[in-house]
Design a protein around this motif. Structure first.
Motif, mmCIF file in Angstrom:
data_model
loop_
_atom_site.group_PDB
_atom_site.id
_atom_site.type_symbol
_atom_site.label_atom_id
_atom_site.label_comp_id
_atom_site.label_asym_id
_atom_site.label_seq_id
_atom_site.Cartn_x
_atom_site.Cartn_y
_atom_site.Cartn_z
ATOM 1 N N LEU A 56 0.844 -1.198 0.000
ATOM 2 C CA LEU A 56 0.000 0.000 0.000
ATOM 3 C C LEU A 56 0.877 1.245 0.000
ATOM 4 O O LEU A 56 1.873 1.317 0.719
ATOM 5 N N ASN A 57 0.498 2.223 -0.799
ATOM 6 C CA ASN A 57 1.245 3.477 -0.813
ATOM 7 C C ASN A 57 0.582 4.485 0.110
ATOM 8 O O ASN A 57 0.979 4.653 1.246
ATOM 9 N N GLN A 58 -0.459 5.114 -0.378
ATOM 10 C CA GLN A 58 -1.114 6.133 0.450
ATOM 11 C C GLN A 58 -2.313 5.518 1.160
ATOM 12 O O GLN A 58 -3.136 4.845 0.540
ATOM 13 N N VAL A 59 -2.405 5.765 2.460
ATOM 14 C CA VAL A 59 -3.564 5.290 3.222
ATOM 15 C C VAL A 59 -4.135 6.445 4.028
ATOM 16 O O VAL A 59 -3.422 7.386 4.387
ATOM 17 N N ARG A 60 -5.438 6.332 4.284
ATOM 18 C CA ARG A 60 -6.122 7.306 5.133
ATOM 19 C C ARG A 60 -6.685 6.527 6.313
ATOM 20 O O ARG A 60 -7.266 5.448 6.125
ATOM 21 N N ILE A 61 -6.507 7.032 7.506
ATOM 22 C CA ILE A 61 -7.066 6.355 8.682
ATOM 23 C C ILE A 61 -8.532 6.756 8.823
ATOM 24 O O ILE A 61 -8.852 7.940 9.000
ATOM 25 N N LEU A 62 -9.417 5.784 8.717
ATOM 26 C CA LEU A 62 -10.850 6.053 8.871
ATOM 27 C C LEU A 62 -11.229 6.128 10.346
ATOM 28 O O LEU A 62 -12.219 6.769 10.705
ATOM 29 N N HIS A 82 -6.484 3.546 -1.921
ATOM 30 C CA HIS A 82 -6.861 3.429 -3.341
ATOM 31 C C HIS A 82 -5.678 2.785 -4.045
ATOM 32 O O HIS A 82 -4.648 3.422 -4.257
ATOM 33 N N HIS A 83 -5.836 1.507 -4.357
ATOM 34 C CA HIS A 83 -4.744 0.741 -4.958
ATOM 35 C C HIS A 83 -4.907 0.764 -6.474
ATOM 36 O O HIS A 83 -6.033 0.643 -6.978
ATOM 37 N N PRO A 84 -3.824 0.910 -7.234
ATOM 38 C CA PRO A 84 -3.958 1.034 -8.698
ATOM 39 C C PRO A 84 -4.648 -0.148 -9.372
ATOM 40 O O PRO A 84 -5.228 0.007 -10.452
ATOM 41 N N ASP A 85 -4.611 -1.342 -8.752
ATOM 42 C CA ASP A 85 -5.252 -2.504 -9.371
ATOM 43 C C ASP A 85 -6.745 -2.600 -9.059
ATOM 44 O O ASP A 85 -7.423 -3.486 -9.577
ATOM 45 N N PHE A 86 -7.249 -1.714 -8.219
ATOM 46 C CA PHE A 86 -8.660 -1.795 -7.824
ATOM 47 C C PHE A 86 -9.397 -0.516 -8.210
ATOM 48 O O PHE A 86 -8.895 0.591 -7.997
ATOM 49 N N ALA A 87 -10.605 -0.686 -8.729
ATOM 50 C CA ALA A 87 -11.398 0.442 -9.215
ATOM 51 C C ALA A 87 -12.239 1.066 -8.103
ATOM 52 O O ALA A 87 -13.017 1.976 -8.363
#
Length: 490
Positions: A56-62, A82-87
């Protein structure tokens, strides 16, 4: 995402390409994307394994959720990425004491189940159930929660106790893995006492997370129509056949699809040469040559002319590996065939295959482990694909094989029965034949099917028609996605 789109929360223990141990991971990539393509608003929740977090590159803590574990309260941090392989967005349950460890998601380095699997997946299920109720006030609440296999079986059970809740769907990918734990574990995990009954999660003095999913979900699906019928019988039911038979009103068999963007012989980046239905032969030949030359320096004419039989899969009894091991010496003695096998599993099978490869270095090629590019190359470069599973809920490799013009040899069970049409006089005449199916679970019948296949292989015109019929089959996810959307809407 369109306003009014159906919100669906997927909960699973693996998803390709982030973490994959088998077909479950493939489905958890392809099905949510097929639904997303049809306008659904998707979130996918996964455990925060070390190998997954590294990708994972960028993550947001929910936010943070505190839930009961085995020794008191366990805190989980919920990440959105938001991972590049997932829409669509992924939600990750980051709980280091339970998931931050090296290796396989379910077993340790010696192949034993992680001793705290009960706690790991009970905590994961508790967190997923809270996310399904928007406990963190994210402003996204699903209409449907779709859970997969025993690792998520408790999600529907936790939600069933809530007065207001989303609908729940539980998919059985393989009934052989039941998520069985002891009564002691049930008590340690402080699971609701009313689950402890034969009508609940209790199973032969312990409890089964898979059973909980079947009992408490609003709908139960499995991954092929034939398997849905089979699991209601003692032969395939693993002691749950009576329960499943009594729940047939909510049991649906929906055939898995395959990702035709990834598995496409005319664009596959792992192949030496691309090919299509109209031009099979040159491409298949070049891929066969490249595959053989991976294992022997020069693929001579004899090797190229000889049928090459491929296998990709887990080396376990379910997959009929013992039949394959019994068949190889017979076929080496009476024919000129070659074998190429990729997989890992029980040590005894790995050792026997390695011994055969040492004894026949120019005819038996073995790769122990998993290698995604090689899996594609075996599908494209082999002439026939061996898949004699004793039971097979759906199976994906037979569909890959058909798409790659590599007729499969299968036992008539589960998804194999639903996807492969046996080549006999009638089906060859009407053009519906796509592979070779045997009806009795015995080595002799498996060998007979291989011999039938080798006979047809020597008839090039018939063989080409068989390959083309297989390649024309439609196994993409769009049809299955339609069935799931209809089920969600009911």
């Amino acid at each position: 995402m369109k306003r009014g789109a159906m919100k669906i929360l997927f909960v699973a223990s693996e998803a390709y390409p982030l973490v994959k141990t088998g077909g479950l991971g493939d489905v958890l990539y392809s099905l949510p994307h097929a639904l997303h393509d049809r306008g659904a608003d998707i979130r996918l929740v996964l455990p925060g394994y070390r190998a997954l977090l590294r990708q994972l590159n960028q993550v947001r803590i929910l936010g943070w959720l505190d839930v009961r574990g085995a020794e008191g309260i366990v805190s989980a941090r919920i990440l959105e990425t938001h991972h590049p392989d997932f829409a669509f967005p992924l939600w990750v349950v980051d709980c280091p004491p339970l998931f931050d460890r090296p290796g396989n998601p379910y077993v340790n380095a010696s192949g034993q189940d992680w001793p705290d699997n009960g706690e790991r997946f009970a905590v994961f299920a508790r967190v997923a159930a809270l996310l399904a109720q928007d406990t963190l006030d994210i402003g996204w609440q699903p209409a449907v929660v779709h859970t997969h296999d025993w690792q998520t079986g408790l999600v529907a059970a936790f939600l069933a106790d809530q007065p207001v809740r989303p609908k729940t769907v539980f998919t059985i990918h393989n009934l052989a893995y039941g998520g069985h734990f002891s009564h002691t574990e049930f008590v340690r995990l402080q699971l609701p006492s009313h689950w402890w009954s034969p009508e609940g999660a209790e199973f032969h003095g312990g409890f089964s997370m898979l059973k909980a999913g079947i009992v408490y979900a609003d709908a139960v699906t499995t991954v092929s129509p034939t398997y849905a019928a089979e699991i209601c019988t003692p032969a395939f039911g693993y002691g749950l056949d009576g329960l499943l038979f009594s729940r047939q009103h909510k049991l649906h068999g929906i055939l898995n699809g395959i990702d035709t963007r990834i598995w496409n012989p005319s664009t596959d980046p792992h192949l030496t040469a691309h090919y299509s239905t109209s031009r099979i032969l040159p491409g298949k030949r070049r891929n066969k040559q490249a595959l053989l030359e991976r294992f022997v320096p020069q693929a001579d004419d004899a090797a190229m002319q000889a049928p090459l039989l491929g296998l990709v899969g887990r080396l376990v009894e379910q997959k009929g590996i013992d039949w394959v091991l019994a068949a190889i010496p017979v076929l080496l003695a009476e024919t000129d065939v070659r074998f190429v096998l990729l997989g890992s599993g029980q040590a005894v099978y790995e050792q026997k295959l390695a011994r055969l490869a040492r004894q026949h270095p120019d005819r038996v090629f073995i790769e122990i482990g998993y290698d995604e590019p090689l899996a594609h190359q075996i599908e494209a470069g082999s002439d026939l694909f061996l898949m004699p599973s004793r039971f097979e809920p759906c199976g994906l490799n037979q569909m890959y094989s058909l798409r790659y013009g590599t007729p499969p040899i299968v036992f008539r069970t589960g998804g194999l029965a639903d996807t492969v049409v046996d080549a006999n006089e009638a089906t060859l005449a009407d053009g519906s034949a796509t592979g070779f199916v045997f009806d009795t679970p015995e080595v002799a019948e498996f060998l007979a099917a291989i011999r039938r296949a080798l006979d047809l292989y020597r008839q090039p015109a018939q063989w080409r028609r068989l390959q083309q019929a297989g390649m024309r089959q439609s196994f993409d996810w769009s049809q299955s996605a339609g069935h799931y959307l209809a089920l969600y809407s009911q």
